[in-house]
Design a protein around this motif. Structure first.
Motif, PDB file in Angstrom:
ATOM      1  N   TRP A   1       0.854  -1.186   0.000  1.00 22.51           N
ATOM      2  CA  TRP A   1       0.000   0.000   0.000  1.00 22.51           C
ATOM      3  C   TRP A   1       0.890   1.237   0.000  1.00 22.51           C
ATOM      4  O   TRP A   1       2.003   1.200   0.525  1.00 22.51           O
ATOM      5  N   PRO A   2       0.397   2.351  -0.561  1.00 24.02           N
ATOM      6  CA  PRO A   2       1.190   3.583  -0.562  1.00 24.02           C
ATOM      7  C   PRO A   2       1.291   4.243   0.820  1.00 24.02           C
ATOM      8  O   PRO A   2       2.059   5.159   1.017  1.00 24.02           O
ATOM      9  N   VAL A   3       0.489   3.763   1.774  1.00 25.76           N
ATOM     10  CA  VAL A   3       0.577   4.228   3.165  1.00 25.76           C
ATOM     11  C   VAL A   3       0.649   3.003   4.065  1.00 25.76           C
ATOM     12  O   VAL A   3       0.201   1.927   3.688  1.00 25.76           O
ATOM     13  N   LYS A   4       1.237   3.186   5.255  1.00 22.58           N
ATOM     14  CA  LYS A   4       1.429   2.031   6.158  1.00 22.58           C
ATOM     15  C   LYS A   4       0.127   1.386   6.577  1.00 22.58           C
ATOM     16  O   LYS A   4       0.018   0.188   6.678  1.00 22.58           O
ATOM     17  N   ASN A   5      -0.865   2.215   6.878  1.00 18.53           N
ATOM     18  CA  ASN A   5      -2.171   1.659   7.220  1.00 18.53           C
ATOM     19  C   ASN A   5      -3.247   2.610   6.745  1.00 18.53           C
ATOM     20  O   ASN A   5      -3.026   3.803   6.653  1.00 18.53           O
ATOM     21  N   GLY A   6      -4.380   2.043   6.428  1.00 16.29           N
ATOM     22  CA  GLY A   6      -5.465   2.883   5.947  1.00 16.29           C
ATOM     23  C   GLY A   6      -6.610   2.026   5.472  1.00 16.29           C
ATOM     24  O   GLY A   6      -6.535   0.803   5.498  1.00 16.29           O
ATOM     25  N   SER A   7      -7.676   2.679   5.066  1.00 18.29           N
ATOM     26  CA  SER A   7      -8.795   1.941   4.503  1.00 18.29           C
ATOM     27  C   SER A   7      -9.296   2.690   3.284  1.00 18.29           C
ATOM     28  O   SER A   7      -9.232   3.921   3.213  1.00 18.29           O
TER      29      SER A   7
ATOM     30  N   ILE B   1      -7.736   6.588  -0.094  1.00 22.27           N
ATOM     31  CA  ILE B   1      -7.398   5.835   1.105  1.00 22.27           C
ATOM     32  C   ILE B   1      -7.363   6.799   2.282  1.00 22.27           C
ATOM     33  O   ILE B   1      -6.623   7.786   2.261  1.00 22.27           O
ATOM     34  N   ALA B   2      -8.190   6.512   3.301  1.00 25.22           N
ATOM     35  CA  ALA B   2      -8.156   7.306   4.531  1.00 25.22           C
ATOM     36  C   ALA B   2      -7.064   6.714   5.405  1.00 25.22           C
ATOM     37  O   ALA B   2      -6.980   5.499   5.582  1.00 25.22           O
ATOM     38  N   THR B   3      -6.194   7.574   5.926  1.00 21.54           N
ATOM     39  CA  THR B   3      -5.082   7.079   6.720  1.00 21.54           C
ATOM     40  C   THR B   3      -4.738   8.064   7.824  1.00 21.54           C
ATOM     41  O   THR B   3      -5.004   9.254   7.704  1.00 21.54           O
ATOM     42  N   ASN B   4      -4.170   7.550   8.898  1.00 17.41           N
ATOM     43  CA  ASN B   4      -3.645   8.441   9.940  1.00 17.41           C
ATOM     44  C   ASN B   4      -2.127   8.410   9.910  1.00 17.41           C
ATOM     45  O   ASN B   4      -1.450   8.798  10.830  1.00 17.41           O
ATOM     46  N   ASN B   5      -1.600   7.869   8.794  1.00 16.67           N
ATOM     47  CA  ASN B   5      -0.157   7.826   8.620  1.00 16.67           C
ATOM     48  C   ASN B   5       0.232   8.897   7.612  1.00 16.67           C
ATOM     49  O   ASN B   5      -0.330   8.956   6.524  1.00 16.67           O
ATOM     50  N   ASN B   6       1.164   9.742   7.980  1.00 16.76           N
ATOM     51  CA  ASN B   6       1.498  10.901   7.164  1.00 16.76           C
ATOM     52  C   ASN B   6       2.372  10.584   5.947  1.00 16.76           C
ATOM     53  O   ASN B   6       2.356  11.296   4.963  1.00 16.76           O
ATOM     54  N   SER B   7       3.148   9.511   6.026  1.00 19.69           N
ATOM     55  CA  SER B   7       4.121   9.222   4.961  1.00 19.69           C
ATOM     56  C   SER B   7       3.501   8.451   3.801  1.00 19.69           C
ATOM     57  O   SER B   7       2.829   7.453   4.004  1.00 19.69           O
ATOM     58  N   VAL B   8       3.766   8.943   2.601  1.00 20.98           N
ATOM     59  CA  VAL B   8       3.298   8.274   1.389  1.00 20.98           C
ATOM     60  C   VAL B   8       4.508   7.665   0.692  1.00 20.98           C
ATOM     61  O   VAL B   8       5.530   8.337   0.504  1.00 20.98           O
ATOM     62  N   CYS B   9       4.393   6.382   0.344  1.00 23.08           N
ATOM     63  CA  CYS B   9       5.536   5.660  -0.232  1.00 23.08           C
ATOM     64  C   CYS B   9       5.243   5.192  -1.650  1.00 23.08           C
ATOM     65  O   CYS B   9       4.103   4.900  -1.999  1.00 23.08           O
ATOM     66  N   ALA B  10       6.305   5.078  -2.432  1.00 21.23           N
ATOM     67  CA  ALA B  10       6.203   4.498  -3.770  1.00 21.23           C
ATOM     68  C   ALA B  10       5.838   3.022  -3.620  1.00 21.23           C
ATOM     69  O   ALA B  10       6.356   2.340  -2.736  1.00 21.23           O
TER      70      ALA B  10
END
Length: 144
Positions: A20-26, A51-60
């Motif tokens: 996923w582009p974020v560590k956690n989310g839905s 994707i709703a997430t509470n993780n700020n970092s977006v990854c490739a």
């Protein structure tokens, strides 16, 4: 690093296995035709997922090259990463940690969704394209 193991160095071969582009989310907004959140009976075409997430970092989600960084009138940014014929698009970014032309690896951080620490939730727009064809990202990212 969770040591994400991809099957192949080829984007296409990793369908259903991409991180996923974020560590956690839905996923709060699905790909394709979706009902307008406010206007009854109105449908919108979603080119990707949100994707709703509470993780700020977006990854490739895969090795590639940063092909474009777009700054929207709102000040938010969109990053497009090229993987051969495929493109992944990450939108709603506040800060960008990469530059155009830069190579990125799977799970490299490309940007941040917000500046303030007190924001609990944010939406990442995520799209996958093959040439000019929009693909459903849900079929590409890992389901676990």
């Amino acid at each position: 690093d969770q040591g994400f193991n991809l099957i192949s160095s080829d984007f296409q071969s990793n369908k259903g296995q991409l991180p996923w582009p974020v560590k956690n989310g839905s996923i709060v907004s699905k790909f394709g035709k979706v009902a307008h959140p406010v206007l009854a009976g109105i449908t919108l075409m979603n080119n990707g997922i949100e994707i709703a997430t509470n993780n700020n970092s977006v990854c490739a989600v895969f090795n590639g090259e940063v092909s474009k960084i777009i700054v929207l009138p709102t000040g938010l940014k969109v990053v497009i990463v090229k993987h051969g014929n495929y493109l992944t698009v990450y939108s709603n970014l506040k800060n960008i940690h990469i530059q155009k032309g830069q190579s990125v690896k799977t799970q490299d951080i490309i940007g941040a969704l917000y500046e303030e620490d007190n924001i609990k939730n944010n939406l990442l727009g995520f799209q996958i394209w093959n040439g000019r064809e929009k693909l459903n990202p849900t079929h590409w990212i890992s389901s676990d």
